[in-house]
Scaffold this active site. Structure first.
Site, PDB file in Angstrom:
ATOM      1  N   LYS A 100       5.522  13.628 -13.030  1.00 12.93           N
ATOM      2  CA  LYS A 100       5.325  13.981 -14.368  1.00 12.93           C
ATOM      3  C   LYS A 100       5.067  15.551 -14.640  1.00 12.93           C
ATOM      4  O   LYS A 100       4.628  16.177 -13.820  1.00 12.93           O
ATOM      5  CB  LYS A 100       4.206  12.941 -14.863  1.00 12.93           C
ATOM      6  CG  LYS A 100       4.166  12.908 -16.414  1.00 12.93           C
ATOM      7  CD  LYS A 100       5.313  11.745 -16.679  1.00 12.93           C
ATOM      8  CE  LYS A 100       5.404  11.429 -18.190  1.00 12.93           C
ATOM      9  NZ  LYS A 100       6.000   9.992 -18.380  1.00 12.93           N
ATOM     10  N   ASN A 214      10.706   8.285 -31.212  1.00 16.67           N
ATOM     11  CA  ASN A 214      11.826   7.698 -30.628  1.00 16.67           C
ATOM     12  C   ASN A 214      11.745   6.113 -30.179  1.00 16.67           C
ATOM     13  O   ASN A 214      12.457   5.382 -30.622  1.00 16.67           O
ATOM     14  CB  ASN A 214      12.013   8.550 -29.525  1.00 16.67           C
ATOM     15  CG  ASN A 214      13.321   7.977 -28.498  1.00 16.67           C
ATOM     16  OD1 ASN A 214      13.347   6.737 -28.187  1.00 16.67           O
ATOM     17  ND2 ASN A 214      14.465   8.709 -28.523  1.00 16.67           N
ATOM     18  N   SER A 344      17.711   6.846 -17.427  1.00 19.31           N
ATOM     19  CA  SER A 344      17.987   8.008 -16.891  1.00 19.31           C
ATOM     20  C   SER A 344      18.573   8.226 -15.358  1.00 19.31           C
ATOM     21  O   SER A 344      19.208   8.993 -15.155  1.00 19.31           O
ATOM     22  CB  SER A 344      16.513   8.621 -16.754  1.00 19.31           C
ATOM     23  OG  SER A 344      16.085   9.460 -17.847  1.00 19.31           O
TER      24      SER A 344
HETATM   25  N1  GLU Z   1       9.189   9.751 -19.984  1.00 20.45           N
HETATM   26  C1  GLU Z   1       9.845   8.483 -19.801  1.00 20.45           C
HETATM   27  C2  GLU Z   1       8.935   7.623 -19.196  1.00 20.45           C
HETATM   28  O1  GLU Z   1       7.579   7.913 -19.309  1.00 20.45           O
HETATM   29  C3  GLU Z   1      11.013   8.546 -19.143  1.00 20.45           C
HETATM   30  C4  GLU Z   1      10.953   9.256 -17.628  1.00 20.45           C
HETATM   31  C5  GLU Z   1      12.519   9.544 -17.342  1.00 20.45           C
HETATM   32  O2  GLU Z   1      13.467   9.185 -17.700  1.00 20.45           O
HETATM   33  O3  GLU Z   1      12.323  10.085 -16.143  1.00 20.45           O
HETATM   34  O4  GLU Z   1       9.293   6.598 -18.776  1.00 20.45           O
END
Ligand code: GLU
Length: 415
Positions: A100, A214, A344
């Site tokens: 992250k 979103n 993703s």
């Molecule tokens: N930010 C999103 C999550 O917390 C997606 C992370 C990603 O697609 O790598 O799951």
């Protein structure tokens, strides 16, 4: 915050036969890099912003996880979110570890050009840490496909070649995947549909959505199209409700213009405080905003029968215990919001293949994976008499433990 998150690891460890080395590996982030980003503001001055990237664990593959822009981000928050990503990717059986990133910034106070310079500065600072086989960022709170596009462009110019698989959630024109935009909500929606019978939910069931970004917008749209009634919704400015259901198109239009609260006073819609949203009489409560929204002091007020966690970490461990006592079923974040990272993954696969799928294929694959892992987590919870959250951690931890052991040297002193 990380200590609180680790409680869930300890809980799950009680249900899995584990080598102590596994816990030692998963209890601490592997690396967290902290950088001060300097950018030129439009007025000619220079300003600096704290930024982080944490690669929590890469046992199962390159680390994966979003980058958030938030004025209250901290290193510990980033590490906690990266810990959750590690387990989220393992729950879904994606070939990734967890990571992250964040920049401590109020992005709404920046011009578009300043935002672009900040996004590019992030990649300049972290270019050696990220990479298509190393660490793959994506959008998170207050970042979006436009920002991912700038970041992918900056990375390509640093490495001197096109490298779309370094970042996901990109614009379609730069190698983004169809179906990534609503993937977080859609994953949660497929999960609810798969478990609707077990949860006693029927179309017509009442839904309250906390947060109208979103995930919140898309879940409202998807559930309403299936006949669910959206009886309340909130954003950072306040909340509104209507017992017979709100018109989702009107909600989306109001949000586009600024805020949902503009609808209060029209068509029998009443205003309530954002804090009271969680106490609305409904069947499904969907926290789709930030961490720790349901805590020890307000959990008792929740009236929903089911909570669908589209945000990361919206329920504290104390609140979890209160909801469990009230027999409220929580569909836990590391499963319920995993649709985002799953698509993703599809984007990364398509980038590497250079072959792009129609949206129907993305939806079908996402549905299959959410249903498969959702049913597996449900079965663990049922068979062991534990919460779905604990079951999701047990499911992920078994996969992580197998991978940690398969890497070798675990039995070094005994064999
Ligand atoms: N930010 C999103 C999550 O917390 C997606 C992370 C990603 O697609 O790598 O799951």
């Amino acid at each position: 915050m990380l200590d609180q998150a680790l409680l869930r690891l300890d809980e799950a460890a009680a249900h899995v036969a584990l080598d102590p080395d596994v816990l030692e590996k998963l209890k601490y982030p592997r690396e967290t890099t902290k950088v001060r980003l300097m950018i030129r503001m439009d007025d000619g001055s220079r300003k600096s912003f704290m930024a982080w990237r944490c690669r929590y664990d890469d046992t199962r593959g390159p680390t994966k996880g979003g980058i958030r822009f938030h004025p209250e981000s901290t290193a510990e928050e980033v590490e906690t979110l990266a810990f959750w990503m590690t387990f989220k990717c393992a729950v879904m059986n994606l070939p990734y570890g967890g990571g992250k990133g964040a920049v401590r910034v109020d992005s709404h106070a920046l011009s578009k050009a300043e935002l672009e310079r900040l996004s590019r500065a992030y990649i300049q600072a972290f270019a050696r840490i990220i990479g298509p086989d190393r660490d793959i960022p994506a959008p998170d709170v207050y970042t979006n496909s436009m920002i991912m596009g700038w970041m992918a462009d900056e990375y390509a110019s640093i490495v001197g070649e096109s490298a779309p698989a370094v970042i996901t959630g990109k614009p379609i024109s730069l190698g983004g995947s169809l179906g990534r935009d609503d993937a977080t909500a859609r994953g949660g929606y497929y999960l609810v549909r798969r478990l609707a019978d077990q949860l006693g939910l029927e179309p017509g069931a009442r839904v309250a959505v906390q947060g109208f970004g979103n995930a919140g917008q898309h879940i409202a749209r998807l559930l309403a199209a299936d006949g669910y009634r959206i009886v309340a919704a909130s954003d950072s400015k306040g909340a509104i409700q209507r017992a017979d259901g709100l018109d989702v198109e009107a909600l989306l239009a109001a949000k586009n213009q600024g805020s949902l609260v503009a609808l209060a006073g029209t068509n029998g819609i009443t205003a309530l405080s954002a804090d009271d949203l969680i106490a609305v009489d409904c069947d499904i409560l969907v926290p789709a905003a930030l961490e720790d929204m349901i805590h020890a002091r307000n959990a008792d007020r929740v009236k929903a029968r089911v909570v669908l966690e589209l945000a990361n970490g919206p329920i504290t461990p104390e609140a979890d215990a209160i909801l469990e006592r009230k027999k409220i079923v929580v569909l836990p974040d590391i499963l319920a919001n995993a649709g985002g990272v799953t698509v993703s993954y599809f984007e990364w696969v398509q980038n590497r293949q250079g072959f792009y799928w129609p949206v129907e294929e993305v939806h079908e694959r996402l549905k299959t994976m959410m249903e498969r892992e959702g049913a597996a987590v449900w079965a663990i919870a049922r068979d062991r008499g534990i919460s779905l959250r604990s079951a999701a951690y047990v499911h992920a931890l078994s996969r992580l433990a197998n991978a940690i052991q398969a890497h070798g040297t675990q039995q070094f002193f005994t064999s």
